[in-house]
Write a protein that holds these residues in place. Sequence first.
Motif, short mmCIF file in Angstrom:
data_model
loop_
_atom_site.label_atom_id
_atom_site.label_comp_id
_atom_site.label_asym_id
_atom_site.label_seq_id
_atom_site.Cartn_x
_atom_site.Cartn_y
_atom_site.Cartn_z
N GLN A 20 36.45 32.71 43.00
CA GLN A 20 35.92 33.98 42.52
C GLN A 20 35.67 34.94 43.66
N VAL A 23 38.74 37.26 44.83
CA VAL A 23 39.28 38.28 43.95
C VAL A 23 38.27 39.41 43.77
N HIS A 24 38.73 40.64 43.92
CA HIS A 24 37.87 41.77 43.64
C HIS A 24 38.60 42.76 42.74
N SER A 25 37.90 43.77 42.27
CA SER A 25 38.45 44.67 41.27
C SER A 25 38.47 46.10 41.77
N THR A 27 39.10 50.04 40.09
CA THR A 27 39.12 50.73 38.80
C THR A 27 39.64 52.15 38.98
N GLY A 56 46.31 41.00 38.41
CA GLY A 56 45.97 41.22 37.00
C GLY A 56 45.66 42.66 36.69
N ASP A 58 43.77 45.10 33.51
CA ASP A 58 42.94 45.11 32.31
C ASP A 58 42.74 46.56 31.86
N THR A 116 47.72 39.10 33.05
CA THR A 116 47.38 38.28 34.21
C THR A 116 48.66 37.64 34.72
N ASP A 154 41.31 48.46 35.04
CA ASP A 154 40.77 47.56 36.06
C ASP A 154 41.91 46.73 36.62
N SER A 156 42.84 43.54 39.25
CA SER A 156 42.35 42.40 40.04
C SER A 156 43.24 42.25 41.26
N THR A 158 43.59 40.37 45.41
CA THR A 158 43.13 39.33 46.33
C THR A 158 43.82 39.48 47.68
#
Length: 361
Positions: A20, A23-25, A27, A56, A58, A116, A154, A156, A158
């Motif tokens: 976790q 991984v950052h997001s 937007t 990913g 979203d 994803t 959003d 994702s 890494t």
Amino acid sequence: MCHVLLFFSLLLSLSSVLTQDDVHSLTLEVDTNNVKPDEYYCTSVDLPTEENYIIGFDPHINSSIVHHMILFGCTGKQDDKTIHNDYWNCITVYKVCDDSIFTTLFAWALQAEGLTLPKDVGIKVGEGSAVQYIVMQIHFQSTPTREEDYPALDISITNTKQPFIAGIYLFGGYLRDGLEPKQEAVSIDVACKFDGPNTIHPFAFRTHTHSFGSAMYGYVIKADTGEWQLIGQRNPQDPQAFYPTEEGLDIVPGDMLAVRAYYNTLSQPDRVMFGAHGSDEMCNYYMMYYTENSEDQLYNNECWSTAPDDLEYPDSSHVLPTHVPQVSHDSIDNDDPNHESINEDHTHPESHDQDPTEDTS
């Protein structure tokens, strides 16, 4: 929002292990009601300068407000006027990318799901890649009146190196004189030879037309056997998400790639022209693939060439489904990408202010 989950396993020696914390997001959002229907607006965000991988997407988008969305990867540095504007009109005023050089990273329409990427696969961005910043383009079909209807995406990302990198091969077509009215099946055929340099493995596809599209088919024609292999078929009136391709596909240099699109204009009294607006038509087929993360990468990843007249499409391309059921992603088998099997807009594309008869690749 639920996602299309496209997983496959890798040999342990190749696998990247993400936690976790890895991984950052990011937007992107066009957070204003100061937009006009049937116009295009863009917003951008800088990426980390070091090598990173998008894994990913979203979307938080209402299809009653937004006709479609495309995410572009841009080379070079952003112009100051772009950096200091939260959003800008990007079909009549500015180009999407400041240097007009871009890569398609993701696309959305008709309340499609997110995506994803398969395990150990990412879209390479930042250092050593052709993507230095990203731009989200929104084609509005109405003006949002509530904050919850502002379109957002959003992403994702890494910094963990991925053994395989993903990309999109885009097919596009048009008819210079438009679609003839009162026809049950007007077809557009597009085909190109795949020159490589490396072998690619399709794992997802997406179709895009406007109101009159009824079916789209993608194929690879094997250079050594002449066999036609279906990549994927879809009714473009379904949610325009990325869906799993057929199993066991490898595309090697020398293979031919072909797309066929059908349009039904029985309800239309006049010709339908191709262009950027909602009342126009489009013909786009997106094939998402992965390949080894190496120096040799595919850069010419678009096809806008009309298929030769003597190219005989298989019988399967003559079927005109009125609806293709949604794929059940929960039941997809997943295998090794080393690749015994893998499962899991013209204007250019779906946008832009040029003559739709011009190739702007």
